[in-house]
Write an enzyme that holds these catalytic residues in place. Structure first.
Site, PDB file in Angstrom:
ATOM      1  N   HIS A 130      12.246 -12.633 -28.478  1.00 13.82           N
ATOM      2  CA  HIS A 130      13.298 -11.669 -28.175  1.00 13.82           C
ATOM      3  C   HIS A 130      13.275 -10.556 -29.216  1.00 13.82           C
ATOM      4  O   HIS A 130      12.608 -10.665 -30.245  1.00 13.82           O
ATOM      5  CB  HIS A 130      14.673 -12.341 -28.181  1.00 13.82           C
ATOM      6  CG  HIS A 130      14.909 -13.217 -26.991  1.00 13.82           C
ATOM      7  ND1 HIS A 130      14.542 -14.544 -26.966  1.00 13.82           N
ATOM      8  CD2 HIS A 130      15.459 -12.959 -25.781  1.00 13.82           C
ATOM      9  CE1 HIS A 130      14.861 -15.063 -25.800  1.00 13.82           C
ATOM     10  NE2 HIS A 130      15.427 -14.117 -25.059  1.00 13.82           N
ATOM     11  N   HIS A 131      14.058  -9.530 -28.972  1.00 15.72           N
ATOM     12  CA  HIS A 131      14.174  -8.374 -29.869  1.00 15.72           C
ATOM     13  C   HIS A 131      14.652  -8.797 -31.264  1.00 15.72           C
ATOM     14  O   HIS A 131      15.221  -9.879 -31.443  1.00 15.72           O
ATOM     15  CB  HIS A 131      15.128  -7.341 -29.269  1.00 15.72           C
ATOM     16  CG  HIS A 131      16.463  -7.924 -28.918  1.00 15.72           C
ATOM     17  ND1 HIS A 131      17.494  -8.014 -29.811  1.00 15.72           N
ATOM     18  CD2 HIS A 131      16.892  -8.481 -27.766  1.00 15.72           C
ATOM     19  CE1 HIS A 131      18.536  -8.589 -29.234  1.00 15.72           C
ATOM     20  NE2 HIS A 131      18.198  -8.879 -27.980  1.00 15.72           N
ATOM     21  N   LYS A 165      18.451 -10.050 -32.001  1.00 13.30           N
ATOM     22  CA  LYS A 165      19.031 -11.272 -31.424  1.00 13.30           C
ATOM     23  C   LYS A 165      19.396 -12.230 -32.547  1.00 13.30           C
ATOM     24  O   LYS A 165      18.614 -12.465 -33.458  1.00 13.30           O
ATOM     25  CB  LYS A 165      18.054 -11.932 -30.452  1.00 13.30           C
ATOM     26  CG  LYS A 165      18.661 -13.117 -29.713  1.00 13.30           C
ATOM     27  CD  LYS A 165      17.834 -13.482 -28.512  1.00 13.30           C
ATOM     28  CE  LYS A 165      18.376 -14.670 -27.744  1.00 13.30           C
ATOM     29  NZ  LYS A 165      19.712 -14.451 -27.202  1.00 13.30           N
ATOM     30  N   GLY A 206      19.393 -19.830 -26.043  1.00 13.44           N
ATOM     31  CA  GLY A 206      19.985 -20.816 -25.138  1.00 13.44           C
ATOM     32  C   GLY A 206      19.057 -21.172 -23.997  1.00 13.44           C
ATOM     33  O   GLY A 206      18.990 -22.326 -23.564  1.00 13.44           O
ATOM     34  N   THR A 207      18.319 -20.196 -23.516  1.00 12.07           N
ATOM     35  CA  THR A 207      17.361 -20.461 -22.437  1.00 12.07           C
ATOM     36  C   THR A 207      16.257 -21.389 -22.907  1.00 12.07           C
ATOM     37  O   THR A 207      15.863 -22.318 -22.186  1.00 12.07           O
ATOM     38  CB  THR A 207      16.767 -19.142 -21.906  1.00 12.07           C
ATOM     39  OG1 THR A 207      17.830 -18.318 -21.428  1.00 12.07           O
ATOM     40  CG2 THR A 207      15.757 -19.382 -20.800  1.00 12.07           C
TER      41      THR A 207
END
Length: 112
Positions: free
Chosen positions: A4-5, A8, A14-15
């Site tokens: 992610h960026h 974050k 969570g995914t």
């Protein structure tokens, strides 16, 4: 492996945890999670699920599930190239919730 960026906050996402939990559940909860092997100097245990978080640039979201066996590797990848997909999901969830009584609902219910 999830990416992610660089802004974050949570790691792993969570995914990523939901994916690991689903795999572990399907395997009758036989596995444990390992988040960092930088200080471990030994072979991985057979009951280990490695979870790795990468933060950088403006990556919207990528999740790779890697099943590495003897002489073959199977990879499942989801890559979001725009935040629009998440906005569409949020709108669907809002429409689903309109008029519903207070309670706990899942995205699975939203998407049915």
């Amino acid at each position: 492996v999830e990416k992610h960026h660089n802004q974050k906050i949570d790691a792993p996402s969570g995914t990523a945890m939901a994916l690991a939990d689903a795999i572990n559940q399907a395997m009758e909860e036989r596995y444990h999670y390992v988040y960092d092997r930088s200080q471990v100097r030994e072979k991985r245990e057979k009951t280990e699920i490695g979870i790795h978080a990468v933060r950088g640039g403006n990556i919207v979201g990528e999740h790779d599930v890697i099943f590495a066996g003897r002489d073959e590797v199977i990879e499942l990848t989801h890559r979001a190239t725009s935040r629009e997909v998440f906005a569409v999901g949020a709108v669907k969830a809002a429409k689903f919730l309109a008029g519903k009584p207070a309670g706990l609902y899942t995205m699975k219910e939203v998407l049915q």
